[in-house]
Design a protein around this motif. Structure first.
Motif, mmCIF file in Angstrom:
data_model
loop_
_atom_site.group_PDB
_atom_site.id
_atom_site.type_symbol
_atom_site.label_atom_id
_atom_site.label_comp_id
_atom_site.label_asym_id
_atom_site.label_seq_id
_atom_site.Cartn_x
_atom_site.Cartn_y
_atom_site.Cartn_z
ATOM 1 N N ARG A 374 11.426 2.379 -1.320
ATOM 2 C CA ARG A 374 11.131 3.136 -2.540
ATOM 3 C C ARG A 374 9.714 2.838 -2.994
ATOM 4 N NH1 ARG A 374 16.038 1.989 -6.611
ATOM 5 N NH2 ARG A 374 15.051 3.713 -7.715
ATOM 6 N N CYS A 375 9.173 3.764 -3.731
ATOM 7 C CA CYS A 375 7.837 3.564 -4.283
ATOM 8 C C CYS A 375 7.905 2.404 -5.279
ATOM 9 C CB CYS A 375 7.361 4.828 -4.986
ATOM 10 S SG CYS A 375 5.795 4.602 -5.865
ATOM 11 N N ARG A 376 6.936 1.495 -5.158
ATOM 12 C CA ARG A 376 7.070 0.336 -6.032
ATOM 13 C C ARG A 376 6.689 0.662 -7.462
ATOM 14 N NH1 ARG A 376 1.723 -1.844 -6.136
ATOM 15 N NH2 ARG A 376 0.774 -1.046 -4.246
ATOM 16 N N ARG A 377 6.032 1.765 -7.689
ATOM 17 C CA ARG A 377 5.678 2.118 -9.062
ATOM 18 C C ARG A 377 6.719 3.044 -9.696
ATOM 19 N NH1 ARG A 377 -0.211 4.223 -10.203
ATOM 20 N NH2 ARG A 377 0.418 5.972 -8.882
ATOM 21 N N CYS A 378 6.961 4.175 -9.067
ATOM 22 C CA CYS A 378 7.821 5.155 -9.753
ATOM 23 C C CYS A 378 9.251 5.136 -9.241
ATOM 24 C CB CYS A 378 7.226 6.549 -9.651
ATOM 25 S SG CYS A 378 7.376 7.288 -8.019
ATOM 26 N N ARG A 379 9.534 4.333 -8.235
ATOM 27 C CA ARG A 379 10.878 4.141 -7.715
ATOM 28 C C ARG A 379 11.438 5.345 -6.966
ATOM 29 N NH1 ARG A 379 10.702 -0.152 -6.554
ATOM 30 N NH2 ARG A 379 12.941 -0.489 -6.460
ATOM 31 N N THR A 380 10.570 6.237 -6.604
ATOM 32 C CA THR A 380 11.016 7.359 -5.772
ATOM 33 C C THR A 380 11.515 6.829 -4.428
ATOM 34 O OG1 THR A 380 9.556 8.981 -6.788
ATOM 35 C CG2 THR A 380 10.124 9.354 -4.489
ATOM 36 N N TYR A 381 12.551 7.475 -3.916
ATOM 37 C CA TYR A 381 13.077 7.078 -2.613
ATOM 38 C C TYR A 381 12.241 7.722 -1.522
ATOM 39 C CZ TYR A 381 17.027 5.410 -5.239
ATOM 40 O OH TYR A 381 17.809 4.730 -6.122
ATOM 41 N N ARG A 396 2.178 7.012 1.230
ATOM 42 C CA ARG A 396 1.793 7.493 -0.082
ATOM 43 C C ARG A 396 2.982 8.208 -0.726
ATOM 44 N NH1 ARG A 396 -2.822 7.572 -2.550
ATOM 45 N NH2 ARG A 396 -4.099 7.376 -0.675
ATOM 46 N N CYS A 397 3.265 7.812 -1.946
ATOM 47 C CA CYS A 397 4.387 8.410 -2.676
ATOM 48 C C CYS A 397 4.039 9.841 -3.062
ATOM 49 C CB CYS A 397 4.664 7.578 -3.928
ATOM 50 S SG CYS A 397 5.853 8.332 -5.038
ATOM 51 N N ASN A 398 4.953 10.741 -2.793
ATOM 52 C CA ASN A 398 4.664 12.144 -3.113
ATOM 53 C C ASN A 398 4.834 12.442 -4.597
ATOM 54 O OD1 ASN A 398 7.459 11.621 -2.312
ATOM 55 N ND2 ASN A 398 7.818 13.782 -2.691
ATOM 56 N N ILE A 399 5.514 11.577 -5.306
ATOM 57 C CA ILE A 399 5.702 11.830 -6.737
ATOM 58 C C ILE A 399 4.546 11.270 -7.559
ATOM 59 C CG2 ILE A 399 7.165 11.316 -8.734
ATOM 60 C CD1 ILE A 399 8.891 13.001 -7.146
ATOM 61 N N CYS A 400 4.148 10.025 -7.292
ATOM 62 C CA CYS A 400 3.121 9.436 -8.150
ATOM 63 C C CYS A 400 1.831 9.122 -7.393
ATOM 64 C CB CYS A 400 3.635 8.179 -8.839
ATOM 65 S SG CYS A 400 3.691 6.732 -7.767
ATOM 66 N N ALA A 401 1.812 9.377 -6.090
ATOM 67 C CA ALA A 401 0.613 9.203 -5.272
ATOM 68 C C ALA A 401 0.235 7.753 -5.008
ATOM 69 C CB ALA A 401 -0.577 9.949 -5.881
HETATM 70 ZN ZN LIG Z 1 5.711 6.755 -6.729
#
Ligand SMILES: [Zn+2]
Length: 1041
Positions: A374-381, A396-401
């Motif tokens: 998971r993204c360590r910032r926004c917790r997106t899977y 790279r997280c697609n939700i928060c980059a």
């Molecule tokens: Zn994120």
């Protein structure tokens, strides 16, 4: 609910705690203080010395077991007089020794309990049926002409009562609920997880720790490699930005040069979605006049059901299927100004556990020791849209980059095109829907077992209607199919003016009944033996279900201590949670939560006070619902009364606990047995996700601001769902947080963290991307009418809880008018469309569905057009319906079948009936028709239908009053064929059981109630017909255009 990781980083712009924070997600458990162990000994107990009566179910002989000495034999066929006379058996005070291990009551403070009623046993409440009053409230005729100002022409005068409100109405069960608007969160936490579904998923695959050097990991485990995700190009960009599709030349009749979509970023191939043209209808150019050339047959109708645009799904093959997530428009507006010009609801409808056809089951992934990525910032899977970089060491997280590190165990090299070389073994990187096995940190207690608790009314009407017998038989027949064997738990309480507990512990040979009559100070006797493991106590449970109907067969008790019984059930269940199924036949008349007849004061209708009848009067029900939600208890209500039973109040229990309301007015087993059996069996046996929470994350700049459906919000965006199944959908409205979106694509991720019936903690994740559009026309062209209507219906039903029905209808009309006017402004002048009505192809059914919605049971007419309980029950139901089922309810299918029945049997497998417009003009008096709204069938016999057909179908009953005739298979071929048709129709959607209602042409009020009032294209009860409605809207659109 889970602890969600504790190591989440703060999301910069959204300060507060991410949803994962243990403090939020665990609070429900902690706050209620249940004991997690098997020793659920914390049940509230009676204060010492409280009277407690016990008796065994055996009418003779002492009960087996050590407890036997405390019980008195049951007198079969007792008479339960509601008056103050004690029941025939005597109450035996529990010896102190027996109750001493019960802790003191702890669940309800006195502050929560309404003051004790003055007369301990209450007075009998004579519920009066609420029948249609004979006096009509006259209302001004509705003008078909546009009003001077804003288009809020009521669609039809309210109370023109339709004179057909027969007593035997059957309305689809329902459950409606409404939701709360989420307080505006200042940030959007992120994450959630949810475990999956055992029964349908392919074997879970444990992902092997990837070896850095092993570019080609062979598949291991049972997971079949995902289909090579077609589009190479997409895989190549897993994540990130996808190039916009080429702009297609519009194929519209009218040029669409301004249909730009520069901002949209669908991958190549989404062209079709952009090429559709708008449509137009030639209507009068002068307000008030009707174009003589307009043929109502030309109006658009959804006779093929809900056809979704394929272009979007084709453009985004990595998205989850639309059965799980539908956006009201797949072109996300780039700016606030676009949002304000859109006028229709902006949001999504989510059905996280929708049933998937064979072969499309959601894959299960087990990261085992690697941990869920998971993204360590926004917790997106991790999902197909994340992008791997830096040789595969970062993603790279697609939700928060945010650029995240790839854990060593999850590392894989990238090939020349930037794809991970193990992509084909990674369903989480190639599928829009996936289910993760959640490790221990997603639990705040051991996964609960599936638990079914039954609270059954056994008052005189429950027994005489046959309800008790059908319920007992159905439960018994489902015992082998309850999910979760061998962990499944079960328990029972019955009630009339007293509360009856059943000791069903496995060491007994027969169940024992204990009666508690002190309603003011509820306690639970023998708490450990009331809720048992089904497989261990199976024979005792069987014995109980076999004997329940006979124990109460002569019960004359007319009272209902529903509230106290509910509290007792809550006490028994509160340690574990689970599903509480309530079977309720009599208006609660005794103890806390007793209700009174409402709605008999006609002067209230049509005033600002009317809405109060549609919400609970006593805060007890909402408080109980909140307590249940906290303790992971989902409540399903089955209501059966032939009199007013205050569904508005009782349904609240289902509304806030993720439950459902089933309503069988005037239930009688000779008529409704099959429907109840089927629907109860589905409720008991469908796969269920337990102790769940759901969150929808979305990319930066947008945010969900309100949620609509059956649930309780645990924080600003975390939905508490004690139980979820495939029949539940939730809607949410989306807002822009910034004035201008800077991205080209917005991503959404639904995460449902739950406990599966098999006892696994799982996270079901659905991910979708949608392009951002800077063009209003694009938003309209990418609109999804089904999702829009789903949101509209939830918003309108919620509105009826605070406003008049008329205002709820007007708001729908108002928004449709504004949207079409805005759309018209885009094109009309330029294309010299003059008086034509124009609308985007994507919204061609919006007018008709909008009209149907205004005529649906929760919103239609005035007080006389639907009984209060019907309205409320239908409202609760519609709040939870998935999109396709809602659309079918709003615009049911009507087909002619007599020609098929007389056809040669050799061709009899051809079931292609064409659906007909829902207007009386579709009915030929020589024909036989079937109307199907997904909840019931109406079989309409034309006046001049061949008597041979009627005789073949009904035998000697063909001339009898249809009120007393039920359709069943007779020996004839025709009868067999008709039953075959109905069976086929039922198979298309098994969530409810359509009971056939027979109607003869001209036989009122039956025909009017069952069929004519539901032919939504006709003018009925003072409400506009389809053509008039279109004209009204058109005139309003042209005003100030
Ligand atoms: Zn994120």
């Amino acid at each position: 609910m889970g602890t969600e990781n504790s190591n989440h980083a703060n999301f910069p712009q959204r300060p507060a705690a991410p949803f994962a924070a243990a403090s939020q997600s665990t609070s429900s458990f902690l706050s209620s203080g249940p004991v997690f162990g098997s020793e659920a000994s914390a049940f509230a107990a009676t204060p010492a010395g409280a009277p407690q009566a016990t008796r065994t179910l055996l009418s003779s002989g002492p009960a087996v077991g050590s407890e036997a000495s405390g019980f008195r034999p049951i007198q079969p066929g007792r008479s339960n007089d509601p008056s103050t006379t004690p029941p025939p058996w005597s109450y035996v005070p529990t010896p102190l020794g027996a109750s001493q291990r019960l802790p003191a009551p702890q669940f309800f403070s006195t502050a929560q309990v309404p003051p004790p009623h003055t007369s301990p046993l209450g007075q009998p409440v004579f519920s009066q049926p609420i029948r249609t009053p004979t006096g009509h409230v006259s209302s001004p005729p509705v003008s078909l002409y546009p009003q001077q100002q804003i288009p809020t022409v009521p669609m039809g005068s309210p109370p023109q009562s339709m004179n057909h409100v027969p007593s035997g109405r059957i309305v689809s069960p329902s459950s409606l609920d409404s939701s709360f608007s989420a307080p505006r969160p200042t940030f959007q936490p992120l994450q959630s997880g949810f475990p999956g579904y055992p029964s349908k998923q392919p074997t879970a695959v444990t992902q092997p720790p990837s070896m850095q050097s092993a570019p080609f990991v062979t598949h291991q485990g049972g997971y079949g490699p995902p289909r090579p995700s077609t589009s190479g190009p997409f895989l190549a960009h897993q994540g990130g930005y996808v190039p916009p599709p080429p702009v297609a030349a519009p194929q519209a009749v009218y040029s669409r040069e301004q249909m730009q979509h520069q901002a949209s970023g669908p991958p190549v191939g989404s062209v079709q979605g952009l090429t559709e043209d708008f449509s137009s209808l030639s209507l009068a150019s002068i307000p008030g006049s009707l174009d003589p050339g307009l043929d109502s047959k030309a109006l658009p109708r959804p006779l093929d059901g809900d056809i979704e645009q394929k272009s979007f799904a084709e453009a985004y093959p990595l998205n989850c299927n639309s059965r799980y997530l539908r956006l009201t428009t797949t072109a996300i507006p780039t700016s606030q100004s676009l949002v304000s010009r859109w006028h229709l609801p902006l949001g999504a409808v989510v059905c996280p556990l929708a049933e998937a056809p064979d072969g499309e089951e959601v894959p299960v992934v087990n990261f085992a020791t690697t941990g869920i990525i998971r993204c360590r910032r926004c917790r997106t899977y991790v999902n197909p849209y994340v992008v791997f970089t830096d040789g595969g060491r970062k993603w790279r997280c697609n939700i928060c980059a945010l650029l995240n590190d790839v854990p060593g165990d999850y590392f894989a090299h990238l090939d020349a095109s930037g794809r991970r070389i193990d992509l084909n073994e990674r369903p989480e990187l190639t599928k829009g829907s996936v289910e993760f096995i959640a490790p221990a940190e997603y639990m705040v207690r051991p996964p609960m077992p599936p638990l079914y608790f039954f609270l059954i009314d056994v008052s005189i009407s429950a027994v005489r209607s046959g309800m008790l017998e059908v319920v007992a038989q159905t439960i018994k027949s489902c015992l082998d199919r309850l999910p979760g064997f061998p962990r499944t738990q079960i328990g029972f309480i019955t009630f009339d003016s007293t509360i009856h507990f059943y000791n069903i512990k496995s060491s007994l040979t027969q169940p024992q009944m204990m009666v508690v009559s002190d309603l003011d100070d509820i306690f639970v006797p023998l708490p450990d033996d009331l809720l048992v493991n089904l497989s261990e106590s199976r024979s005792v449970v069987d014995a109980l279900l076999d004997s329940l109907p006979s124990i109460f067969q002569d019960n004359l008790n007319v009272e209902s201590a529903f509230g106290p019984a509910l509290k007792a059930a809550f006490m028994v269940m509160s340690q574990l949670g689970g599903k509480l199924l309530i079977f309720q036949n009599t208006l609660p008349s005794l103890g806390v939560g007793r209700l009174r007849l409402r709605g008999d004061d006609l002067r209230v209708y049509g005033t600002d006070k009317e809405h109060a009848l549609r919400i609970p009067e006593d805060p007890f029900y909402k408080q109980m619902a909140a307590d249940c939600s906290k303790c992971q208890i989902a409540v399903n209500i089955y209501a059966f009364s032939d009199k007013y039973t205050d569904i508005a109040s009782i349904g609240t229990l289902a509304k806030y606990t993720g439950g459902q309301v089933y309503y069988y007015p005037s239930f009688h087993s000779t008529i409704h047995q099959e429907k109840l059996s089927h629907e109860l069996a589905r409720d008991l046996t469908r796969e269920t996700a337990w102790e769940a929470v759901m969150r929808i994350r979305c990319g930066k700049g947008v945010r969900f601001t309100s949620y609509h459906g059956n649930f309780m919000l645990r924080s600003t965006d975390l939905l508490a769902l004690p139980a979820v199944d495939c029949d539940k959908a939730y809607a949410a409205q989306l807002s822009l947080e910034e004035t201008l979106l800077t991205t080209q694509t917005v991503y959404f991720q639904v995460a449902l963290l739950y406990t599966s019936s098999s006892g696994e903690r799982r996270i079901r994740v659905h991910t979708a991307a949608a392009p951002v559009a800077a063009d209003l026309g694009e938003m309209y062209h990418q609109a999804d009418t089904g999702a829009i209507i789903s949101l509209f219906s939830r918003l309108a039903i919620e509105k009826t809880l605070s406003y008049k029905l008329e205002e709820a209808r007007s708001s729908i009309q108002h928004r449709i008018v504004k949207a079409l006017r805005e759309y018209r402004n885009l094109y009309a002048v330029q294309h010299r469309l003059g008086g034509r009505m124009i609308y985007p192809e994507s919204l061609k059914f919006l007018l008709l569905y909008g009209l149907s919605l205004c005529k649906s049971v929760p919103l239609r007419g005035g007080y006389a057009d639907a009984q209060l309980d019907d309205r409320c029950a239908a409202g609760y139901t519609m709040m939870a319906l998935p999109v396709k089922r809602l659309l079918k309810l709003l615009y049911p299918s009507l087909v002619r079948v007599d020609e098929y029945l007389v056809k040669d049997i050799s061709q009899s497998h051809d079931f292609n009936f064409s659906r007909l417009p829902l207007t009386a003009e579709s009915l030929d008096s020589r024909g036989l028709y079937v109307y199907d709204d997904g909840f019931r069938f109406v079989v309409w016999f034309g006046r001049t239908l061949s008597p041979e057909i009627a005789v073949n179908l009904l035998g000697k009953d063909f001339a009898t009053d249809f009120l007393r005739v039920t359709l069943s298979e007779h020996g004839s071929e025709m009868s067999r064929k008709l039953m075959g048709i109905l069976k086929k129709f039922r198979e298309t959607d098994p969530s409810y059981y359509q009971l056939p209602h027979l109607v003869r042409q001209g036989e009122q009020p039956r025909e009017g109630f069952f069929l004519l009032a539901n032919l939504v294209e006709d003018q009925v009860g003072g409400m506009s017909g389809y053509l008039d409605w279109v004209m009204q809207i058109h005139r309003q659109v042209q005003q100030n255009a």
